[in-house]
Motif scaffolding. Structure first.
Motif, short mmCIF file in Angstrom:
data_model
loop_
_atom_site.label_atom_id
_atom_site.label_comp_id
_atom_site.label_asym_id
_atom_site.label_seq_id
_atom_site.Cartn_x
_atom_site.Cartn_y
_atom_site.Cartn_z
N LYS A 223 0.95 -0.85 0.35
CA LYS A 223 0.30 -0.06 -0.23
C LYS A 223 0.83 1.46 0.20
O LYS A 223 0.09 2.16 -0.24
CB LYS A 223 -0.90 0.14 1.03
CG LYS A 223 -1.54 -0.89 1.26
CD LYS A 223 -2.68 -1.55 2.34
CE LYS A 223 -4.44 -1.89 2.10
NZ LYS A 223 -5.43 -2.11 3.50
N THR A 224 1.92 1.32 0.39
CA THR A 224 3.37 2.06 0.98
C THR A 224 4.08 2.48 -0.20
O THR A 224 4.69 1.56 -1.07
CB THR A 224 3.44 2.56 1.66
OG1 THR A 224 4.42 1.33 2.01
CG2 THR A 224 2.55 2.63 3.12
N LYS A 225 4.71 4.09 -0.22
CA LYS A 225 5.01 3.45 -1.70
C LYS A 225 6.79 2.65 -1.10
O LYS A 225 7.65 1.62 -1.70
CB LYS A 225 6.48 4.41 -1.49
CG LYS A 225 7.37 5.41 -3.09
CD LYS A 225 7.77 6.51 -2.77
CE LYS A 225 9.13 6.65 -4.22
NZ LYS A 225 9.80 6.27 -4.35
N GLU A 226 7.11 2.86 -0.07
CA GLU A 226 8.19 2.21 0.70
C GLU A 226 7.88 0.99 0.54
O GLU A 226 8.80 -0.28 0.60
CB GLU A 226 8.66 2.87 2.37
CG GLU A 226 8.68 3.68 2.92
CD GLU A 226 7.59 4.77 2.44
OE1 GLU A 226 6.74 4.46 2.57
OE2 GLU A 226 7.80 6.19 2.54
N SER A 227 6.75 0.16 0.79
CA SER A 227 6.77 -1.35 0.23
C SER A 227 6.54 -1.86 -0.77
O SER A 227 7.38 -2.78 -1.71
CB SER A 227 4.87 -1.92 1.30
OG SER A 227 4.41 -1.09 0.76
N CYS A 228 6.21 -0.84 -1.95
CA CYS A 228 6.66 -1.35 -3.31
C CYS A 228 8.43 -0.93 -3.53
O CYS A 228 8.89 -1.92 -4.25
CB CYS A 228 5.82 0.06 -3.88
SG CYS A 228 3.92 -0.31 -4.01
N ASP A 229 8.59 -0.97 -2.95
CA ASP A 229 9.83 0.09 -3.44
C ASP A 229 10.80 -1.25 -2.54
O ASP A 229 12.14 -1.67 -3.18
CB ASP A 229 10.40 0.96 -2.67
CG ASP A 229 10.66 2.31 -3.44
OD1 ASP A 229 10.09 2.03 -4.27
OD2 ASP A 229 10.58 3.38 -2.68
N LEU A 230 10.49 -2.38 -1.21
CA LEU A 230 10.99 -2.91 -1.09
C LEU A 230 10.73 -4.55 -1.74
O LEU A 230 11.46 -4.71 -1.80
CB LEU A 230 10.64 -3.44 0.34
CG LEU A 230 10.90 -4.78 1.57
CD1 LEU A 230 12.48 -4.73 1.31
CD2 LEU A 230 9.95 -4.51 2.35
N PHE A 231 9.26 -4.51 -2.20
CA PHE A 231 9.13 -5.12 -3.41
C PHE A 231 10.31 -5.30 -4.45
O PHE A 231 10.22 -6.38 -4.64
CB PHE A 231 7.48 -5.39 -3.39
CG PHE A 231 7.23 -6.31 -4.62
CD1 PHE A 231 7.10 -7.75 -4.33
CD2 PHE A 231 7.60 -5.83 -5.99
CE1 PHE A 231 7.09 -9.08 -5.11
CE2 PHE A 231 6.84 -7.01 -6.76
CZ PHE A 231 7.18 -7.78 -6.33
N LYS A 232 10.48 -4.48 -4.80
CA LYS A 232 11.56 -4.36 -6.23
C LYS A 232 12.55 -3.92 -5.62
O LYS A 232 13.90 -5.24 -6.78
CB LYS A 232 11.07 -2.66 -6.83
CG LYS A 232 10.01 -2.69 -7.10
CD LYS A 232 10.31 -0.39 -8.10
CE LYS A 232 8.75 -0.45 -8.35
NZ LYS A 232 8.57 1.16 -8.04
N VAL A 233 12.69 -4.41 -4.41
CA VAL A 233 14.94 -4.82 -4.33
C VAL A 233 14.91 -6.48 -4.17
O VAL A 233 15.50 -6.86 -4.70
CB VAL A 233 15.11 -3.94 -3.26
CG1 VAL A 233 16.62 -4.70 -2.46
CG2 VAL A 233 15.11 -2.41 -3.26
N LEU A 234 13.96 -6.93 -3.22
CA LEU A 234 13.66 -7.86 -2.98
C LEU A 234 13.45 -8.71 -4.39
O LEU A 234 14.43 -9.80 -4.42
CB LEU A 234 12.07 -8.53 -2.44
CG LEU A 234 12.91 -8.01 -1.02
CD1 LEU A 234 11.03 -8.57 0.38
CD2 LEU A 234 14.25 -8.03 0.20
N TYR A 235 12.41 -8.66 -5.27
CA TYR A 235 12.05 -8.79 -6.71
C TYR A 235 13.95 -9.19 -7.34
O TYR A 235 14.13 -10.49 -7.83
CB TYR A 235 11.21 -8.36 -7.56
CG TYR A 235 11.24 -9.05 -8.52
CD1 TYR A 235 10.00 -9.77 -8.28
CD2 TYR A 235 11.73 -8.83 -9.75
CE1 TYR A 235 9.68 -10.07 -9.71
CE2 TYR A 235 11.09 -9.70 -10.51
CZ TYR A 235 10.03 -10.25 -10.48
OH TYR A 235 9.69 -11.47 -12.11
#
Length: 120
Positions: free
Chosen positions: A32-44
């Motif tokens: 839901k947040t930009k931080e969670s999306c950024d985290l997903f991108k890094v993990l991905y």
């Protein structure tokens, strides 16, 4: 490359099973947040070194259509004993309480865009 794959597989297991990371898993599920999306991108990006870990991450984040696309691509991956072992671990995780929501969502027909109801 083998070291990276082993490291990502270990990190994936920790992410999915550690009770201390419950909040992080929740954050990744919701995106839901930009931080969670950024985290997903890094993990991905990191998780791409292990096909099974990448599938698990996408299942955790509820990117089911992308999982289907990845599974089609992984048809070209060499099947080794290590690969089969990782798939077995993923199946065990899917059967665990961590992925209860996933099993319930997969049973819901409205979440399956490829479902075509039978005509009466």
């Amino acid at each position: 490359m083998r070291f990276l794959s082993c490291m990502i597989e270990s990190l994936n297991t920790i992410l999915l099973t550690s009770s201390e990371l419950f909040q992080l898993r929740t954050q990744l599920k919701e995106l839901k947040t930009k931080e969670s999306c950024d985290l997903f991108k890094v993990l991905y990006h990191s998780w791409t070194h292990s096909p099974v870990a990448l599938i698990a991450l996408c299942l955790l984040t509820q990117n089911y259509e992308h999982v289907c696309d990845l599974l089609r691509l992984f048809g070209d991956v060499e099947i080794t004993l290590e690969f089969l072992t990782e798939i077995d671990k993923l199946v065990q995780l899917i059967e665990s309480p961590i992925f209860t929501y996933l099993r319930l969502e997969l049973l819901d027909v409205s979440h399956n865009p490829r479902y075509i109801p039978a005509e009466n």
